[in-house]
Design a protein around this motif. Structure first.
Motif, PDB file in Angstrom:
ATOM      1  N   ILE A   1      13.296 -15.274  -2.123  1.00  0.00           N
ATOM      2  CA  ILE A   1      12.193 -16.053  -2.710  1.00  0.00           C
ATOM      3  C   ILE A   1      11.134 -15.104  -3.257  1.00  0.00           C
ATOM      4  O   ILE A   1      10.546 -14.327  -2.507  1.00  0.00           O
ATOM      5  CB  ILE A   1      11.573 -16.992  -1.653  1.00  0.00           C
ATOM      6  N   SER A   2      10.901 -15.199  -4.561  1.00  0.00           N
ATOM      7  CA  SER A   2       9.874 -14.350  -5.185  1.00  0.00           C
ATOM      8  C   SER A   2       8.481 -14.816  -4.757  1.00  0.00           C
ATOM      9  O   SER A   2       8.305 -15.945  -4.289  1.00  0.00           O
ATOM     10  CB  SER A   2       9.990 -14.437  -6.714  1.00  0.00           C
TER      11      SER A   2
ATOM     12  N   ASN B   1       6.023 -15.602  -6.674  1.00  0.00           N
ATOM     13  CA  ASN B   1       5.667 -16.755  -7.493  1.00  0.00           C
ATOM     14  C   ASN B   1       6.293 -18.036  -6.925  1.00  0.00           C
ATOM     15  O   ASN B   1       5.605 -19.054  -6.773  1.00  0.00           O
ATOM     16  CB  ASN B   1       6.123 -16.516  -8.934  1.00  0.00           C
ATOM     17  N   ASP B   2       7.589 -17.987  -6.619  1.00  0.00           N
ATOM     18  CA  ASP B   2       8.247 -19.167  -6.054  1.00  0.00           C
ATOM     19  C   ASP B   2       7.663 -19.521  -4.690  1.00  0.00           C
ATOM     20  O   ASP B   2       7.512 -20.699  -4.365  1.00  0.00           O
ATOM     21  CB  ASP B   2       9.754 -18.951  -5.938  1.00  0.00           C
ATOM     22  N   ARG B   3       7.342 -18.513  -3.899  1.00  0.00           N
ATOM     23  CA  ARG B   3       6.744 -18.761  -2.578  1.00  0.00           C
ATOM     24  C   ARG B   3       5.483 -19.622  -2.731  1.00  0.00           C
ATOM     25  O   ARG B   3       5.303 -20.608  -2.019  1.00  0.00           O
ATOM     26  CB  ARG B   3       6.405 -17.428  -1.907  1.00  0.00           C
TER      27      ARG B   3
ATOM     28  N   PHE C   1       6.471 -23.185  -3.869  1.00  0.00           N
ATOM     29  CA  PHE C   1       7.063 -23.955  -2.777  1.00  0.00           C
ATOM     30  C   PHE C   1       5.993 -24.405  -1.782  1.00  0.00           C
ATOM     31  O   PHE C   1       5.977 -25.568  -1.370  1.00  0.00           O
ATOM     32  CB  PHE C   1       8.135 -23.138  -2.040  1.00  0.00           C
TER      33      PHE C   1
ATOM     34  N   VAL D   1      11.746 -27.943  -8.689  1.00  0.00           N
ATOM     35  CA  VAL D   1      11.201 -27.134  -7.586  1.00  0.00           C
ATOM     36  C   VAL D   1      12.179 -27.115  -6.406  1.00  0.00           C
ATOM     37  O   VAL D   1      12.456 -26.060  -5.833  1.00  0.00           O
ATOM     38  CB  VAL D   1       9.817 -27.670  -7.144  1.00  0.00           C
TER      39      VAL D   1
ATOM     40  N   ARG E   1      15.146 -24.893  -7.206  1.00  0.00           N
ATOM     41  CA  ARG E   1      14.877 -23.466  -7.013  1.00  0.00           C
ATOM     42  C   ARG E   1      14.875 -23.103  -5.526  1.00  0.00           C
ATOM     43  O   ARG E   1      15.389 -22.058  -5.129  1.00  0.00           O
ATOM     44  CB  ARG E   1      13.558 -23.077  -7.688  1.00  0.00           C
ATOM     45  N   PHE E   2      14.304 -23.976  -4.705  1.00  0.00           N
ATOM     46  CA  PHE E   2      14.286 -23.730  -3.265  1.00  0.00           C
ATOM     47  C   PHE E   2      15.709 -23.729  -2.707  1.00  0.00           C
ATOM     48  O   PHE E   2      16.099 -22.833  -1.955  1.00  0.00           O
ATOM     49  CB  PHE E   2      13.435 -24.802  -2.559  1.00  0.00           C
TER      50      PHE E   2
END
Length: 107
Positions: free
Chosen positions: A41-42, A44-46, A49, A94, A97-98
């Motif tokens: 998890i990058s 940005n994604d963190r 999320f 979202v 991606r998770f």
């Protein structure tokens, strides 16, 4: 004449099976496998999320990551997420991606 075999009664699909029809994250290829989901998890994604899936609660996010790391199967993770976060739209970008990060941890 050959004996007529009774047709096996068809079992109703489990809820989890009924949900699998449209969820691209179940069939799309995840990236390379990781030992800890956090490394999939990058930053940005963190942030995305935590803000969108975990109601801005980083502790809830960490708790779910710990539970995913301890899980043995994708169905176990999906069941846990459906139970703890029934509001999630498993068709959303979202969640996609998770779940792709989850699949890098659990194949």
């Amino acid at each position: 004449a050959a004996p007529v075999l009774a047709e096996e009664p068809k079992a109703k699909p489990a809820v989890i099976d009924a949900m699998t029809g449209r969820q691209a994250w179940r069939t799309d290829m995840p990236g390379t496998q990781v030992k800890d989901i956090r490394s999939a998890i990058s930053l940005n994604d963190r942030l995305i999320f935590i803000n969108y899936l975990f109601n801005e609660d980083p502790m809830a996010f960490q708790d779910v990551l710990n539970r995913i790391n301890a899980s043995q199967s994708l169905d176990e993770v999906v069941g846990m997420l459906a139970e703890t976060h029934p509001e999630w739209d498993f068709e959303s970008e979202v969640v996609y991606r998770f779940m792709m990060a989850v699949r890098r941890k659990i194949r």
